[in-house]
Enzyme design. Structure first.
Site, short mmCIF file in Angstrom:
data_model
loop_
_atom_site.label_atom_id
_atom_site.label_comp_id
_atom_site.label_asym_id
_atom_site.label_seq_id
_atom_site.Cartn_x
_atom_site.Cartn_y
_atom_site.Cartn_z
N HIS A 97 3.30 90.42 -31.92
CA HIS A 97 3.04 91.10 -30.65
C HIS A 97 1.76 90.55 -30.05
O HIS A 97 0.81 90.27 -30.77
CB HIS A 97 2.90 92.62 -30.86
N ASP A 152 10.89 96.35 -31.72
CA ASP A 152 12.30 95.94 -31.77
C ASP A 152 12.84 95.81 -33.18
O ASP A 152 14.05 95.61 -33.36
CB ASP A 152 12.45 94.60 -31.03
C1 SDX Z 1 8.44 93.44 -26.83
O1 SDX Z 1 4.18 92.96 -24.43
C2 SDX Z 1 4.76 94.03 -24.82
O2 SDX Z 1 4.18 95.09 -24.85
C3 SDX Z 1 6.22 93.89 -25.19
C4 SDX Z 1 6.88 95.10 -25.80
C5 SDX Z 1 7.00 96.25 -24.81
O3 SDX Z 1 7.06 97.41 -25.24
O4 SDX Z 1 7.14 95.95 -23.59
O5 SDX Z 1 6.14 95.53 -26.92
C6 SDX Z 1 8.31 94.78 -26.24
O6 SDX Z 1 8.71 92.50 -26.13
C7 SDX Z 1 8.17 93.27 -28.30
C8 SDX Z 1 8.27 91.78 -28.75
C9 SDX Z 1 9.74 91.43 -28.99
N1 SDX Z 1 9.87 90.00 -29.25
C10 SDX Z 1 10.12 89.52 -30.47
O7 SDX Z 1 10.19 90.21 -31.48
C11 SDX Z 1 10.32 88.00 -30.53
C12 SDX Z 1 9.52 87.42 -31.68
N2 SDX Z 1 8.08 87.57 -31.40
C13 SDX Z 1 7.41 86.42 -30.87
O8 SDX Z 1 8.14 85.64 -29.98
C14 SDX Z 1 5.97 86.74 -30.43
O9 SDX Z 1 5.38 87.43 -31.46
C15 SDX Z 1 5.72 87.47 -29.14
C16 SDX Z 1 6.40 86.84 -27.99
C17 SDX Z 1 6.14 88.89 -29.24
C18 SDX Z 1 4.22 87.44 -28.88
O10 SDX Z 1 3.89 86.11 -28.75
P1 SDX Z 1 2.41 85.58 -28.51
O11 SDX Z 1 1.42 86.67 -28.51
O12 SDX Z 1 2.47 84.68 -27.33
O13 SDX Z 1 2.17 84.76 -29.83
P2 SDX Z 1 2.37 83.20 -29.93
O14 SDX Z 1 3.79 82.85 -29.61
O15 SDX Z 1 1.28 82.53 -29.19
O16 SDX Z 1 2.18 82.96 -31.51
C19 SDX Z 1 0.88 82.93 -32.07
C20 SDX Z 1 1.08 82.43 -33.50
C21 SDX Z 1 1.93 81.15 -33.54
O17 SDX Z 1 1.60 80.48 -34.74
P3 SDX Z 1 0.62 79.17 -34.64
O18 SDX Z 1 1.30 78.19 -33.69
O19 SDX Z 1 -0.70 79.70 -34.11
O20 SDX Z 1 0.56 78.67 -36.06
O21 SDX Z 1 1.84 83.40 -34.24
C22 SDX Z 1 3.10 82.85 -34.59
C23 SDX Z 1 3.33 81.66 -33.68
O22 SDX Z 1 4.21 80.74 -34.30
N3 SDX Z 1 4.11 83.88 -34.34
C24 SDX Z 1 5.20 84.06 -35.08
C25 SDX Z 1 5.87 85.14 -34.51
N4 SDX Z 1 5.18 85.59 -33.45
C26 SDX Z 1 4.09 84.81 -33.35
N5 SDX Z 1 5.65 83.38 -36.16
C27 SDX Z 1 6.83 83.82 -36.67
N6 SDX Z 1 7.54 84.87 -36.15
C28 SDX Z 1 7.09 85.54 -35.10
N7 SDX Z 1 7.80 86.57 -34.60
#
Ligand code: SDX
Length: 397
Positions: free
Chosen positions: A280, A334
């Site tokens: 998140h 989720d």
């Molecule tokens: C919702 O914003 C909100 O409030 C949203 C929400 C709401 O109520 O409206 O809470 C609802 O959208 C919840 C999120 C649902 N999405 C998912 O579950 C999809 C999987 N999650 C990721 O795509 C991610 O965690 C996000 C999109 C939710 C957040 O992404 P960020 O903050 O942009 O993080 P990032 O992509 O920049 O990642 C930072 C690091 C990376 O690693 P490095 O490149 O630094 O080594 O964290 C890692 C990412 O690879 N990472 C994950 C991960 N999420 C982040 N690695 C594995 N699995 C994951 N889910």
């Protein structure tokens, strides 16, 4: 009167507009305040969520979705009279024009329900497009209509795509119970209705997430609220946002059994695959909503029977804590919500439309707040394209 926001534009200190301040650039606007808001506060390190100062967990346990929607939009818990009137108005506006139902019957039955919802939400603007945004009665009416009609449209498409005629809302059923009735054609168990109502409260609002940001940007152009909600529905549909709840179930089904979790997870991490339902932008601990949704799932399992997929999910959470926990990546809203909806007998591709039903309250609260201090969103950019160049005729290329 729609109020203008304060004129604190950078590069406007009397000189000609300066170029963009490149030091302000953050991909995805991470950490950049794009608005001021009094609606919702999140503490991502303590895992706390409040709506207008009230703890969301308390609201989920003691309030109702419509009472919470009223609180989010107008900033105060309603009096008994206000709540009774609001509930009656929403109940009176649940029906959807036959024209919209006929339009939905022309949609391809294999289409995704989020696309059907976005199209039908936008079509409401054809019926109510009069824009009196500085009239509190118009705002009240738009809030009532959208909260009332979005569930009816979700349920209608479900029956239509099965080749059936949508059924009319039941005026004697409260909000969540009526939605389940329109969806399943059966009056739901009171526990099922109560738990769905709590889920709607938990999904109602979450500060400036992507779909709410879309809603505010769309609202800032002074278009109608139906376009605002349609814009937000399209944004919520994405798998990185609201679409994740559906993908979590697909992921758990792909893993298949608890003994395969560790190998599957290590392989996914090695392939830099995002684990659906984890991570998140704000929370660096387990999403407080996931904690409550887990409890609601367990309550359903006690009454209606266990779901072995829940054991698999808990195993995945346990192992992911060792791999991803150090990076602040934990279950989000989720991760467990789909297991609740699955136990309620709701098809997987309706999980995100249910998220949209709930978040309509938050989108409308932000729509109204944006109008209260409006300034059209028009950020800048850092141009990375070609310098000026002359046209080359075809024969010279
Ligand atoms: C919702 O914003 C909100 O409030 C949203 C929400 C709401 O109520 O409206 O809470 C609802 O959208 C919840 C999120 C649902 N999405 C998912 O579950 C999809 C999987 N999650 C990721 O795509 C991610 O965690 C996000 C999109 C939710 C957040 O992404 P960020 O903050 O942009 O993080 P990032 O992509 O920049 O990642 C930072 C690091 C990376 O690693 P490095 O490149 O630094 O080594 O964290 C890692 C990412 O690879 N990472 C994950 C991960 N999420 C982040 N690695 C594995 N699995 C994951 N889910």
């Amino acid at each position: 009167m729609v109020e203008r926001g304060s004129d604190s534009r950078p590069g406007r200190s009397g000189s000609a507009a300066a170029g963009p301040d490149q030091s302000l650039y953050r991909p995805g606007l991470e950490g950049v305040p794009a608005t001021q808001s009094a609606i919702c506060d999140i503490d991502g390190h303590l895992g706390q969520l409040t709506y207008r100062g009230y703890d969301a967990a308390t609201l989920a346990a003691r309030s109702s979705f419509l009472e919470t929607a009223f609180l989010l939009v107008w900033g105060e818990l309603p009096t008994a009279d206000q709540l009774e009137q609001f509930e009656q108005e929403v109940q009176m506006h649940r029906r959807v024009s036959f024209r919209i139902r006929d339009m939905m019957k022309s949609f391809p039955s294999q289409g995704h329900p989020m696309d059907a919802l976005q199209a039908s939400a936008a079509s409401l603007g054809l019926f109510y497009s009069r824009r009196a945004l500085d009239n509190p009665e118009y705002i009240y009416g738009a809030v009532v209509r959208l909260l009332a009609k979005i569930p009816t449209m979700v349920a209608a498409f479900q029956l239509i795509r099965k080749g059936q005629d949508p059924i009319q809302p039941r005026d004697d059923l409260p909000y969540a119970a009526n939605f389940l009735y329109m969806l399943t054609e059966r009056e739901p168990d009171p526990l099922a209705a109560r738990i769905l109502d709590a889920c709607l409260i938990l999904h109602a609002e979450h500060s400036l997430n992507a779909s709410t940001f879309s809603a505010r940007v769309t609202a800032s152009t002074l278009t109608d609220p139906y376009a605002v909600v349609a814009s937000a529905v399209g944004t919520l549909a994405g798998p990185l946002h609201g679409g994740a709840n559906e993908d979590v179930l697909t992921m758990l089904e792909e893993i298949g059994s608890e003994d395969r979790v560790e190998l599957w997870l290590d392989r996914a991490i090695a392939n830099r695959q995002k684990i659906m339902g984890f991570g998140h932008r704000e929370y660096k601990v387990k999403d407080p909503r996931a904690v409550i949704l887990q409890r609601l799932a367990e309550e359903l399992f006690e009454r209606f029977g266990h779901d072995p997929m829940y054991d698999l999910a808990r195993r995945l959470e346990e192992i992911a804590a060792t791999r991803l926990g150090p990076k602040g990546i934990y279950p989000n809203v989720d991760f467990y919500s789909g297991l609740v909806y699955r136990k309620l007998g709701i098809p997987c591709d309706l999980f995100t439309p249910i998220f949209a039903i709930a978040r309509t309250a938050g989108w409308l609260a932000h729509w109204k707040e944006q109008l209260g201090a409006n300034r059209i969103f028009r950020p800048s950019q850092i141009y990375t394209g070609c310098a000026h160049r002359d046209w080359q005729p075809l024969e010279a290329r």
